[in-house]
Design a protein around this motif. Structure first.
Motif, mmCIF file in Angstrom:
data_model
loop_
_atom_site.group_PDB
_atom_site.id
_atom_site.type_symbol
_atom_site.label_atom_id
_atom_site.label_comp_id
_atom_site.label_asym_id
_atom_site.label_seq_id
_atom_site.Cartn_x
_atom_site.Cartn_y
_atom_site.Cartn_z
ATOM 1 N N PHE A 127 25.100 -7.585 6.431
ATOM 2 C CA PHE A 127 25.514 -6.631 7.465
ATOM 3 C C PHE A 127 26.375 -7.301 8.523
ATOM 4 O O PHE A 127 26.016 -8.350 9.069
ATOM 5 C CB PHE A 127 24.282 -6.013 8.130
ATOM 6 C CG PHE A 127 23.526 -5.102 7.215
ATOM 7 C CD1 PHE A 127 23.928 -3.784 7.058
ATOM 8 C CD2 PHE A 127 22.435 -5.559 6.505
ATOM 9 C CE1 PHE A 127 23.239 -2.929 6.202
ATOM 10 C CE2 PHE A 127 21.739 -4.720 5.648
ATOM 11 C CZ PHE A 127 22.138 -3.400 5.491
ATOM 12 N N HIS A 128 27.499 -6.655 8.818
ATOM 13 C CA HIS A 128 28.459 -7.161 9.798
ATOM 14 C C HIS A 128 28.931 -6.025 10.687
ATOM 15 O O HIS A 128 28.589 -4.867 10.500
ATOM 16 C CB HIS A 128 29.661 -7.787 9.071
ATOM 17 C CG HIS A 128 29.346 -9.044 8.323
ATOM 18 N ND1 HIS A 128 29.657 -10.287 8.804
ATOM 19 C CD2 HIS A 128 28.737 -9.246 7.124
ATOM 20 C CE1 HIS A 128 29.262 -11.204 7.936
ATOM 21 N NE2 HIS A 128 28.694 -10.601 6.902
ATOM 22 N N GLN A 129 29.788 -6.376 11.644
ATOM 23 C CA GLN A 129 30.539 -5.464 12.501
ATOM 24 C C GLN A 129 31.934 -6.092 12.672
ATOM 25 O O GLN A 129 32.089 -7.309 12.485
ATOM 26 C CB GLN A 129 29.876 -5.355 13.882
ATOM 27 C CG GLN A 129 28.503 -4.694 13.898
ATOM 28 C CD GLN A 129 27.890 -4.804 15.282
ATOM 29 O OE1 GLN A 129 27.107 -5.705 15.545
ATOM 30 N NE2 GLN A 129 28.283 -3.895 16.175
ATOM 31 N N PRO A 130 32.919 -5.378 13.157
ATOM 32 C CA PRO A 130 32.941 -3.973 13.591
ATOM 33 C C PRO A 130 33.830 -3.092 12.716
ATOM 34 O O PRO A 130 34.316 -2.061 13.185
ATOM 35 C CB PRO A 130 33.601 -4.117 14.971
ATOM 36 C CG PRO A 130 34.671 -5.171 14.716
ATOM 37 C CD PRO A 130 34.114 -6.095 13.622
ATOM 38 N N LEU A 131 34.076 -3.465 11.457
ATOM 39 C CA LEU A 131 35.151 -2.828 10.683
ATOM 40 C C LEU A 131 34.805 -1.435 10.177
ATOM 41 O O LEU A 131 35.672 -0.723 9.677
ATOM 42 C CB LEU A 131 35.564 -3.743 9.522
ATOM 43 C CG LEU A 131 36.082 -5.114 9.967
ATOM 44 C CD1 LEU A 131 36.421 -5.982 8.761
ATOM 45 C CD2 LEU A 131 37.314 -4.967 10.856
ATOM 46 N N PRO A 181 23.252 -4.851 13.710
ATOM 47 C CA PRO A 181 22.453 -4.601 12.494
ATOM 48 C C PRO A 181 21.193 -5.463 12.376
ATOM 49 O O PRO A 181 20.351 -5.177 11.523
ATOM 50 C CB PRO A 181 23.438 -4.914 11.350
ATOM 51 C CG PRO A 181 24.798 -4.795 11.954
ATOM 52 C CD PRO A 181 24.640 -5.265 13.367
ATOM 53 N N THR A 182 21.056 -6.482 13.231
ATOM 54 C CA THR A 182 19.787 -7.226 13.182
ATOM 55 C C THR A 182 18.617 -6.287 13.471
ATOM 56 O O THR A 182 17.516 -6.498 12.971
ATOM 57 C CB THR A 182 19.763 -8.382 14.211
ATOM 58 O OG1 THR A 182 19.840 -7.855 15.528
ATOM 59 C CG2 THR A 182 20.904 -9.354 13.987
ATOM 60 N N ALA A 234 21.415 -10.198 8.125
ATOM 61 C CA ALA A 234 22.154 -9.765 9.318
ATOM 62 C C ALA A 234 22.319 -10.954 10.256
ATOM 63 O O ALA A 234 21.636 -11.974 10.124
ATOM 64 C CB ALA A 234 21.425 -8.625 10.026
ATOM 65 N N GLY A 235 23.230 -10.806 11.191
ATOM 66 C CA GLY A 235 23.423 -11.851 12.185
ATOM 67 C C GLY A 235 24.112 -13.094 11.646
ATOM 68 O O GLY A 235 23.959 -14.183 12.196
#
Ligand SMILES: [Zn+2]
Length: 252
Positions: A160-164, A73-74, A64-65
């Motif tokens: 882990f990512h965002q924001p999709l 998600p961290t 994450a991160g």
């Protein structure tokens, strides 16, 4: 072998013959895991991997991160690291892969490079917010993760990512991707970078190793409750793993 078995039995007997365990001893033991510094960021911050769980199959790495402006998600990985002991999986977590970006709240590292475009597979000279660096694997964070993954050779990686808000199922192992989406409560999606994905970590790993790396995208503002109370257990269930008590955690 016989001698070792006898010693084990003797220890078990001596434990059970002692005073009754206090109530506090019957609670799940908070785990204290081994950590390794797998490298340093451009600004010299350590990149830390924590080894959770047991040395058995499957071997899993959670990251994450990677983009510093996608910090939610961290908390999933830190909750796993700081919580009850993990069982049923050989698990590594890297909660803060891009520590310089996380400290500044920026997608890219301190040198302005998008780490997820810097890997040496289908690398291309990209500019702007996807700046891919002067050369493939030019960044210390990229090289640190490549060394780490070459050494550990996980069966599965979740990045882990965002924001999709979705899990890409247009991948080599769509069945696994659908399972991840279902157990994390995320929609299935096609995250194709608008064509070819250049220089991504998952692309590099999936090309070079028999294991499989998958991108997981949470939304822009997943709740703290989801990140710390629900998602950690959901992630473990993907791999048939769990947290908490088992026969090794509590005294008889
Ligand atoms: Zn991202």
């Amino acid at each position: 072998m016989v001698l070792r078995l006898a010693l084990t039995v003797a220890v078990a007997v001596s434990l059970s013959a002692g005073a009754p365990a206090a109530a506090s001893e019957l609670r799940p033991v908070k785990a204290a895991y081994a950590s390794q510094v797998i490298g340093h960021s451009a600004k010299g911050r350590p990149i830390v991997a924590w080894h959770l769980g047991e040395s058995r199959k499957p071997k899993v790495v959670l990251i994450a991160g990677m983009h510093g402006n996608e910090p939610a998600p961290t908390a999933i990985l830190r909750t796993l690291r700081d919580g009850k002991s993990v069982h049923g999986v050989d698990l590594w977590v890297v909660p803060a892969y891009n520590p310089d970006g996380l400290a500044r709240g920026t997608r890219r590292n301190a040198r302005g490079v998008d780490l997820n475009r810097n890997y040496p597979y289908h690398w291309a000279p990209l500019t702007g917010s996807y700046y891919s660096g002067p050369t493939p694997s030019s960044e210390p964070e990229t090289r640190a993760m490549m060394r780490f993954l070459r050494r550990v050779k996980p069966d599965w990686i979740l990045s882990f990512h965002q924001p999709l808000h979705g899990v890409d199922v247009a991948v080599q192992r769509p069945g696994f991707a659908r399972r991840v989406a279902r157990l994390l409560g995320l929609p299935t999606a096609t995250l194709d970078c608008g064509g070819v994905c250049h220089g991504t970590m998952t692309g590099w790993y999936n090309h070079r190793f028999p294991g499989f790396a998958l991108t997981v995208e949470y939304g822009a503002r997943p709740s703290r409750h989801l990140m710390t109370k629900l998602a950690p257990g959901q992630v473990l269930r993907i791999f048939g793993a769990w947290r908490g008590t088992n026969k090794f955690d509590v005294l008889p």
